[in-house]
Every structure is written in structure tokens, then in C-alpha cells.
Design a protein around this motif. Structure first.
Motif, PDB file in Angstrom:
ATOM      1  N   ILE A   1     -41.277  -3.240   0.297  1.00 34.31           N
ATOM      2  CA  ILE A   1     -40.228  -4.179   0.690  1.00 34.31           C
ATOM      3  C   ILE A   1     -39.728  -3.807   2.077  1.00 34.31           C
ATOM      4  N   GLY A   2     -39.645  -4.786   2.950  1.00 39.39           N
ATOM      5  CA  GLY A   2     -39.014  -4.615   4.250  1.00 39.39           C
ATOM      6  C   GLY A   2     -37.662  -5.295   4.236  1.00 39.39           C
TER       7      GLY A   2
ATOM      8  N   LYS B   1     -45.035  -3.210   4.960  1.00 36.06           N
ATOM      9  CA  LYS B   1     -46.340  -2.535   4.880  1.00 36.06           C
ATOM     10  C   LYS B   1     -46.165  -1.015   4.973  1.00 36.06           C
ATOM     11  N   ARG B   2     -45.342  -0.559   5.881  1.00 33.30           N
ATOM     12  CA  ARG B   2     -45.103   0.892   5.985  1.00 33.30           C
ATOM     13  C   ARG B   2     -44.589   1.447   4.656  1.00 33.30           C
ATOM     14  N   ALA B   3     -43.770   0.664   3.961  1.00 27.56           N
ATOM     15  CA  ALA B   3     -43.181   1.133   2.705  1.00 27.56           C
ATOM     16  C   ALA B   3     -44.264   1.427   1.661  1.00 27.56           C
ATOM     17  N   THR B   4     -45.365   0.686   1.691  1.00 30.28           N
ATOM     18  CA  THR B   4     -46.423   0.919   0.689  1.00 30.28           C
ATOM     19  C   THR B   4     -47.122   2.256   0.902  1.00 30.28           C
TER      20      THR B   4
ATOM     21  N   PRO C   1     -29.641   7.134  -1.325  1.00 31.14           N
ATOM     22  CA  PRO C   1     -29.402   6.732  -2.720  1.00 31.14           C
ATOM     23  C   PRO C   1     -29.330   5.210  -2.918  1.00 31.14           C
ATOM     24  N   GLU C   2     -28.721   4.502  -1.981  1.00 25.84           N
ATOM     25  CA  GLU C   2     -28.551   3.057  -2.146  1.00 25.84           C
ATOM     26  C   GLU C   2     -29.911   2.340  -2.179  1.00 25.84           C
ATOM     27  N   ILE C   3     -30.829   2.807  -1.313  1.00 23.89           N
ATOM     28  CA  ILE C   3     -32.167   2.202  -1.270  1.00 23.89           C
ATOM     29  C   ILE C   3     -32.965   2.638  -2.490  1.00 23.89           C
ATOM     30  N   ALA C   4     -32.843   3.938  -2.853  1.00 22.68           N
ATOM     31  CA  ALA C   4     -33.575   4.445  -4.025  1.00 22.68           C
ATOM     32  C   ALA C   4     -33.155   3.693  -5.291  1.00 22.68           C
ATOM     33  N   GLU C   5     -31.865   3.373  -5.373  1.00 19.13           N
ATOM     34  CA  GLU C   5     -31.364   2.644  -6.543  1.00 19.13           C
ATOM     35  C   GLU C   5     -31.945   1.229  -6.597  1.00 19.13           C
TER      36      GLU C   5
ATOM     37  N   ALA D   1     -39.010   0.693  -0.477  1.00 23.54           N
ATOM     38  CA  ALA D   1     -38.345  -0.144   0.532  1.00 23.54           C
ATOM     39  C   ALA D   1     -38.084   0.667   1.803  1.00 23.54           C
ATOM     40  N   GLU D   2     -38.223   0.014   2.932  1.00 27.06           N
ATOM     41  CA  GLU D   2     -37.826   0.594   4.222  1.00 27.06           C
ATOM     42  C   GLU D   2     -36.962  -0.447   4.928  1.00 27.06           C
TER      43      GLU D   2
END
Ligand code: SF4
Length: 304
Positions: A204-205, A218-221, A232-236, A266-267
Motif C-alpha cells: 500500500i502506498g 511497490k516498495r512496500a511489497t 505503530p500507527e502504520i503497523a496497526e 504500507a509505506e
């Protein structure tokens, strides 16, 4: 774990750097297609133990394909992909950027001939294929600079078309908020269904501009499976979406089951006050990637 890439270049020097870079690029292409990363192997095995019935049988086929590739050097899946490099150049590592990119491209063409790889790359209108797996704009090369580092890090992703075709971008409004982001991601995974060869990694971008958002997805994959985002907010967000996706019942190769995705990554980048872009880029179960780090003393280290 075995590797079929017996020709790996393991040292280089200033005198032979660009020739060695072409050989490293060639070796990376073969490695990415035949030697799946440990985190992908682990995720396939874990899913195999979780699933039953048809889903389990599909995962058995995947495990067999990995084993056959290990033993024979035959590529894990027939798709040789479209090559995307992510290069990190240390500011203390002396390299000519134009010659570096030319060498990476040359290496892809060499590997195509050397290993009899299918050439998957064509002109977008004429569909002309010069049998080199290269062409105008291909391989795609992303370059970042690392302040103070004295090495050169090259990551190759030969992206399969089944998963790359399942790419999505939407310019949401700020009012859509996080709920809109989650809905778009879930709608995208439902729309993709079995086409990206699940179990997948859903990248997810968030934020940036339209093009930067798609690149972030793409970088996130590429982040290894099992590594949550450090914030933490993104990890959640990642964990919540993974749980929701695995309740959709798509399952391995779309045959049903509890493992539609191995991970959601996600990035993000900051964006404009009146924008809320979100992009989805999906990686298939094969999870192919290979890395070479060229150190200042000439050592070349391979990884994932
Ligand atoms: S999406 Fe992946 S597993 Fe499916 S055909 Fe393409 S490369 Fe192979």
C-alpha cells in the motif's frame, strides 16, 4: 537452502567495476527467479500447515515448485517478469550513475541469453520483442543516495505480470479518511481475486503525488514478510487490513481458504492538504527478489 547461481561474482575492483556490475545484474536475475527469499519460503510453509483441502494442495504445488527449482535451477514460475531495480548508492562509493544503469541493463540481456529466459518485454504499441528482456525504459531503475555510506546496494525485483496487472490507484479526498483508505484496499483485493496468484503480499502506498504513491506501494511489497512497519500507527493499519483480507476467503490461487495474503505492507509520504492518494501494488506468492551489496573493499555479498 540451495542456490543455482553458481556464477555469482564475489569480488570486484575499480578497474573492472562496470563489467562486474553487468555480471552481478545477470546473476541477480537468475537468483531472483530461482532462489526464493527465506521469508517467502517460511510464509508458504506456514500457510501449508494452516490450510486443508484444495488450498492445501495448491500450497503443496508451490512447495514442490520451490524444491524443483532448488534441485534443477529451473525458474520457480514461467514468468520472467519485468525487471525493476532499487539501487542505493552510498555517497562515499565512487560510481558513474549512467554507466551503472547501462551495466544493469546489459546484465539483464546477458542473463536472458545465458539462461534461455523467456523475453517478456515488448513495445507497448507494436508489441515488438527484441528477445533481451530490456527496452526503452526497461529495466526500471529507482536510485536513492545514502549519506556517508561506502557501499552500493542493488535490489532486483523481476515483477510478474499477473500480480503487476492487479495494481490500483485512487485519489481519495481528505474527507474519505482512513475508512476510505481501508475500503479502497479491500475493494482492490476483491477485484484482484485469484489473478495475482495468492497468497500475496499487498503493498500500500499512502500520500505523496499520484506517481510517488504508486511507487511507494511497490516498495512496500519488498519488505520481508513478518516485518511490520516501525511506526505503530502504520503497523496497526497493516495488521487490521491483513486480518480483514484473510477473512475474504479468496485463498491460495483463489480456491478458498484462510490465507489470501501473507502480509500487508504500507509505506507513506506526506501529501497535499487537499489530497489523500492511496495505491495498491500486489506481489504474488513467488515473492521474487534478490540483492547484491558491493562493499568498498570489493566484496560482493548476495542476499534478498
Ligand atoms: S503472478 Fe507470480 S506466480 Fe503468478 S504467473 Fe505471474 S510470476 Fe507466476
Amino acid at each position: 537452502m540451495t542456490s543455482s547461481t553458481t556464477e555469482l561474482t564475489t569480488t570486484t575492483s575499480a578497474a573492472t567495476l562496470y563489467e562486474d556490475l553487468a555480471e552481478i545484474s545477470s546473476a541477480l536475475y537468475k537468483k531472483a527467479l530461482t532462489d526464493l527469499p527465506p521469508d517467502v519460503r517460511g510464509a508458504v510453509s506456514a500457510a501449508q500447515n494452516r490450510e486443508s483441502g484444495l488450498a492445501r494442495r495448491r500450497l503443496d504445488v508451490m512447495v514442490n515448485a520451490i524444491g524443483t527449482s532448488d534441485r534443477t535451477g529451473i525458474i520457480v514460475c514461467q514468468d520472467t517478469g519485468i525487471c525493476v531495480f532499487f539501487v542505493r548508492i552510498g555517497t562515499e562509493f565512487a560510481v558513474n550513475g549512467a554507466r551503472l544503469i547501462a551495466a544493469l541493463r546489459d546484465g539483464i540481456a546477458r542473463a536472458t541469453v545465458r539462461y534461455s529466459l523467456r523475453s517478456s518485454i515488448v513495445h507497448p504499441l507494436t508489441r515488438e520483442n527484441d528477445q533481451s528482456n530490456t527496452g526503452r525504459g526497461v529495466p526500471v531503475v529507482h536510485v536513492d543516495f545514502v549519506d556517508g555510506a561506502d557501499n552500493l546496494d542493488i535490489l532486483l525485483l523481476p515483477k510478474g505480470s499477473g500480480s503487476e496487472n492487479m495494481s490500483f490507484l485512487k485519489m481519495l479526498t481528505p474527507a474519505d479518511g482512513q475508512a476510505g483508505i481501508k475500503k479502497f484496499v479491500l475493494d482492490s483485493v476483491v477485484a484482484a481475486g485469484p489473478k495475482p496468484c495468492p497468497p500475496t503480499v499487498v503493498g500500500i502506498g499512502l500520500g505523496g503525488t499520484a506517481d510517488e504513491c504508486a511507487a511507494l506501494a511497490k516498495r512496500a511489497t519488498l519488505r520481508p514478510i513478518g516485518e511490520p512497519h516501525p511506526e505503530p500507527e502504520i503497523a496497526e493499519l497493516e495488521a487490521g487490513l491483513l486480518e480483514a483480507i484473510n477473512q475474504l476467503g479468496v485463498g491460495p490461487q483463489g480456491l478458498g481458504g484462510v490465507t489470501t495474503s501473507f502480509a500487508v505492507h504500507a509505506e507513506y509520504a506526506y501529501t497535499h492538504i487537499s489530497m489523500n492518494p492511496v495505491a495498491v501494488n500486489i506481489q504474488c506468492w513467488r515473492g521474487e527478489r534478490a540483492r547484491a551489496t558491493i562493499h568498498a573493499d570489493g566484496r560482493v555479498e548476495y542476499g534478498y
